[in-house]
Design a protein around this motif. Structure first.
Motif: not given
Length: 185
Positions: A20-38
């Protein structure tokens, strides 16, 4: 450019919430930097090891502090949030220096939104309880109450391990993406 840190409430490699997060990351696109917390190596909260904080805790606090916003994607465990996710927020709610309750925490005033994929309740109880937790006075995160997106997984997801979003579910996510980007400025 704004930075959004994604926190996945499931540690499972093939987690529906990670998808689901990966789907949202694609929707955000170039509008923000997305990083994942491990945060898989963060130890259970224990005051005996709180000061100095374990390296994994320091790393997580630094990652949260350096981001503009958090997006939590979580399943619902027994009508609530997963224990390991609560543990992460327990560490983030603790003072950075022993006895110092005045210095702001990494999570204070952080803009937050939530989504989740799960069973019949579409993670509504999890998101409700996370909102309650994150808005406590000492955590004081800035939670965007609406819109949030809950996805009720279909039978095929559970039996075959494949999450396929409907057009209506994708539209709800797009609305949440746009609203959150506006919310964080």
């Amino acid at each position: 450019m704004k930075k959004i840190l994604f926190i996945i409430g499931s540690l499972r490699k093939e987690s529906f919430n990670k998808k689901l997060a990966e789907e949202v990351e694609q929707m955000i696109g170039e509008r923000a930097i997305v990083e994942y917390l491990d945060y898989s190596d963060v130890p259970p909260m224990n005051q005996d090891i709180e000061f100095p904080a374990p390296e994994a805790v320091k790393r997580v606090r630094d990652r949260v502090a350096e981001t503009n916003a958090l997006w939590i994607f979580s399943p619902e465990y027994n009508y609530s949030y997963p224990g390991h996710l609560k543990n992460l927020f327990d560490w983030l709610s603790r003072p950075l220096v022993s006895g110092d309750r005045k210095t702001p925490l990494a999570i204070n005033n952080k803009k937050v939104t939530m989504s989740g994929a799960g069973g019949a309740s579409a993670t509504s109880k999890c998101r409700e309880k996370l909102t309650e937790l994150l808005t406590l006075p000492f955590i004081h995160a800035d939670v965007m109450q609406e819109p949030q997106t809950g996805i009720q997984l279909n039978t095929e997801a559970w039996t075959e391990g494949h999450m396929i979003l409907t057009d209506a579910q994708k539209e709800k996510l797009k609305i949440q993406v746009d609203a959150f980007l506006q919310y964080i400025g």
